[in-house]
Scaffold this active site. Structure first.
Site, PDB file in Angstrom:
ATOM      1  N   GLY A  45      42.240  34.427  42.012  1.00 39.36           N
ATOM      2  CA  GLY A  45      42.367  34.823  43.411  1.00 39.36           C
ATOM      3  C   GLY A  45      42.278  33.584  44.281  1.00 39.36           C
ATOM      4  N   GLN A  50      40.512  28.978  51.913  1.00 38.98           N
ATOM      5  CA  GLN A  50      40.357  27.975  50.861  1.00 38.98           C
ATOM      6  C   GLN A  50      41.457  26.915  50.899  1.00 38.98           C
ATOM      7  OE1 GLN A  50      39.769  31.128  47.667  1.00 38.98           O
ATOM      8  NE2 GLN A  50      38.470  29.442  46.951  1.00 38.98           N
ATOM      9  N   CYS A 106      34.009  29.954  41.876  1.00 38.54           N
ATOM     10  CA  CYS A 106      34.881  29.833  43.043  1.00 38.54           C
ATOM     11  C   CYS A 106      35.548  28.467  43.029  1.00 38.54           C
ATOM     12  CB  CYS A 106      34.055  30.012  44.315  1.00 38.54           C
ATOM     13  SG  CYS A 106      35.003  29.889  45.839  1.00 38.54           S
ATOM     14  N   LEU A 107      36.843  28.448  43.305  1.00 45.22           N
ATOM     15  CA  LEU A 107      37.569  27.168  43.318  1.00 45.22           C
ATOM     16  C   LEU A 107      37.022  26.217  44.382  1.00 45.22           C
ATOM     17  CD1 LEU A 107      41.206  28.531  42.866  1.00 45.22           C
ATOM     18  CD2 LEU A 107      39.755  27.453  41.140  1.00 45.22           C
ATOM     19  N   HIS A 148      35.400  39.395  46.264  1.00 43.21           N
ATOM     20  CA  HIS A 148      35.141  37.947  46.333  1.00 43.21           C
ATOM     21  C   HIS A 148      36.107  37.287  47.319  1.00 43.21           C
ATOM     22  CE1 HIS A 148      34.065  33.950  44.453  1.00 43.21           C
ATOM     23  NE2 HIS A 148      35.222  33.658  45.019  1.00 43.21           N
ATOM     24  N   GLU A 149      37.395  37.592  47.192  1.00 43.13           N
ATOM     25  CA  GLU A 149      38.391  36.991  48.095  1.00 43.13           C
ATOM     26  C   GLU A 149      38.229  37.517  49.516  1.00 43.13           C
ATOM     27  OE1 GLU A 149      39.846  34.397  47.054  1.00 43.13           O
ATOM     28  OE2 GLU A 149      39.297  34.767  44.982  1.00 43.13           O
ATOM     29  N   HIS A 152      35.784  35.648  51.517  1.00 41.68           N
ATOM     30  CA  HIS A 152      36.304  34.391  52.093  1.00 41.68           C
ATOM     31  C   HIS A 152      36.877  34.604  53.494  1.00 41.68           C
ATOM     32  CE1 HIS A 152      35.751  31.357  49.050  1.00 41.68           C
ATOM     33  NE2 HIS A 152      36.311  32.113  48.114  1.00 41.68           N
TER      34      HIS A 152
END
Length: 192
Positions: A45, A50, A106-107, A148-149, A152
């Site tokens: 995702g 991000q 997480c990226l 999760h996304e 953000h």
């Protein structure tokens, strides 16, 4: 085009993102770039904050999780085989079911993974990449990736769910990430 991922510490990761309209410039290119960036970073995702955009847009491909499962893990989750979707202007309308733990990463916060409790079901309204409206309920791993996304675009990070002591123990690593003292195999930008 592969875009750099914003690292922990960047202000954009803490902003509540804005809805967009049909005339948002180069939206289809941005979506294509987000898919390319997500796959190049081995993510499942990716949310617009991000990649340094404070807009309500994220992409999810939970199908990858199921494709990469071991045989003994197959059939554990009701949402198998997963989804690949674009979410524009998403807004959660319901969170339901028992909360369950899952080890998340997480990226934007590389090399840190922690167990996070989330509800098993999420219902949200959103627009797809053709700007068609949907109201849909997701379960299992897919619901988790979406939550999760979604966090953000609400200015939240998975580490916000950790107990204060655990977060304090991670503070050194978080500081290193924000200062660019971490090696990753994808493009990142650091706020320093």
């Amino acid at each position: 085009m592969i875009l750099p991922i914003v690292a922990y510490g960047a202000p954009v990761l803490r902003k509540v993102a804005q809805d967009i309209t049909a005339d948002y410039p180069d939206l289809q290119k941005l979506i294509a770039d987000m898919w390319e960036t997500m796959y190049a970073s081995n993510g499942v995702g990716l949310a617009a904050p991000q990649i340094n955009r404070d807009i309500r847009l994220f992409v999810v491909d939970s199908a990858q999780i199921f494709e990469n499962q071991e045989d003994d893990e197959k059939g554990q989750y009701a949402d198998e085989p997963g989804i690949k979707k674009v979410f524009i202007n998403a807004h959660i309308t319901a969170l339901e079911g028992k909360e369950w733990p899952y080890n998340e990463g997480c990226l934007s916060i590389p090399k840190i993974r922690e167990d996070v409790m989330r509800p098993e079901k999420v219902t949200l309204t959103y627009l797809d990449e053709q700007l068609k409206p949907h109201t849909e309920t997701f379960t299992g791993i897919t619901a988790r990736v979406i939550q999760h996304e979604y966090d953000h675009i609400e200015g939240k990070l998975f580490i916000d769910y950790l107990k204060p002591l655990r977060k304090k123990l991670l503070q050194g690593k978080l500081n290193d990430i924000s200062k660019g003292k971490v090696r990753v195999d994808y493009k990142m930008t650091f706020s320093k």
